[in-house]
Write an enzyme that holds these catalytic residues in place. Sequence first.
Site, PDB file in Angstrom:
ATOM      1  N   SER A 182       0.570  -1.104  -0.438  1.00  0.00           N
ATOM      2  CA  SER A 182      -0.210  -0.070  -0.098  1.00  0.00           C
ATOM      3  C   SER A 182       0.375   1.568   0.077  1.00  0.00           C
ATOM      4  CB  SER A 182      -1.158  -0.269   1.625  1.00  0.00           C
ATOM      5  OG  SER A 182      -1.738   0.903   0.775  1.00  0.00           O
ATOM      6  N   ASP A 265      -9.316  -5.493  -4.240  1.00  0.00           N
ATOM      7  CA  ASP A 265      -9.070  -3.854  -3.945  1.00  0.00           C
ATOM      8  C   ASP A 265     -10.148  -3.244  -4.622  1.00  0.00           C
ATOM      9  OD1 ASP A 265      -6.920  -3.060  -2.295  1.00  0.00           O
ATOM     10  OD2 ASP A 265      -5.201  -4.608  -3.396  1.00  0.00           O
ATOM     11  N   HIS A 297      -7.553  -6.040   0.373  1.00  0.00           N
ATOM     12  CA  HIS A 297      -6.236  -5.019   0.093  1.00  0.00           C
ATOM     13  C   HIS A 297      -5.296  -5.022   1.672  1.00  0.00           C
ATOM     14  CE1 HIS A 297      -4.427  -1.213  -0.295  1.00  0.00           C
ATOM     15  NE2 HIS A 297      -4.658  -0.997   0.346  1.00  0.00           N
TER      16      HIS A 297
END
Length: 322
Positions: A182, A265, A297
């Site tokens: 991320s 995601d 995610h």
Amino acid sequence: MSDWRKNMSTDGPLCVCVDLCVQLIHTHTHTHTHTLSRQELERQYSPSRWSLRMSADDVIRAHVAALRSGTEKARAVTQTLIDVPYGEGDGEKLDVYLPSSPSPDLPLLVYLHGGYWQFLSKDESGFLAAPLVQRGVAVVAVGYSTAPKGNMDLMVSQVRRSVASVIQQYSHISGLYLCGHSAGAHLAAMVLSTDWSQYDVAPQIKGALLVSGIYDLLPILSTYVNEPLKMNEEVALRNSPRHFLSQLKASSTSCDITVAVAQNDSPEFRRQSQEYFTALESAGLHVSFEDVPDTDHFSIIEQLEEQDYHLTQLLLKMMGKS
């Protein structure tokens, strides 16, 4: 993540060609994100709202718990060096996870944590170490000054200096590798795009796994994500990896890069990964794309604590340890 604070209190024809490619993609992206309302951008850049496993609040709580417990387990079964300084600042420390009998062929993986540049730390970032250390890999979890204490320029500078420091401290390693999740994938991409001429060392990074990252910061400028970061357009542009493909090609031309994204995601996160992969591929870099099924995610990175997980095996293969 999105959600973190809400839910938890060289010039030449090639370079010209690469840069032109970047400009075209940037124009497309800019046009695309301008068609999304602020409300929709907020939703798209709130990863916890896209998990199918549990509610937004619960998925973040579960994520933090998983990272903490995985890190505790890793510390129990590996040799560790905690809080090794790489700079003068408070947040400029590393945790090192070492095999009990290091071989001369010791690859080293640097992990950069996520948390939207404002949450999490190196203290929950050892969760992926156990299966790697067992196969003779050293793992370094990097701390950096998250917002609001640190700004984007500082964080990028810190992770670059951390990698330079690791190379100086562990000069005997067989290869240096990067993994980021991320916000950490964004920072890892910025490390790959470093002009090392300003540093005392030029790391030859052999491989990088970029997981569910953001490679263009412009779309988040108008969202809650930017509130603690306080970026303007200039700051966002100079810290967006997709604008530094020619530098990445110069610095990391022999790096084996994998761009990974979770099946669940958000469309914007998936677009960012797909477009960054395409840009790297167009620039002639050695890059592959992994669309990881049955993950969101958070689970896409949490599962790195498992030896048999697809991305764990991919990392081991990248480092010649599979």
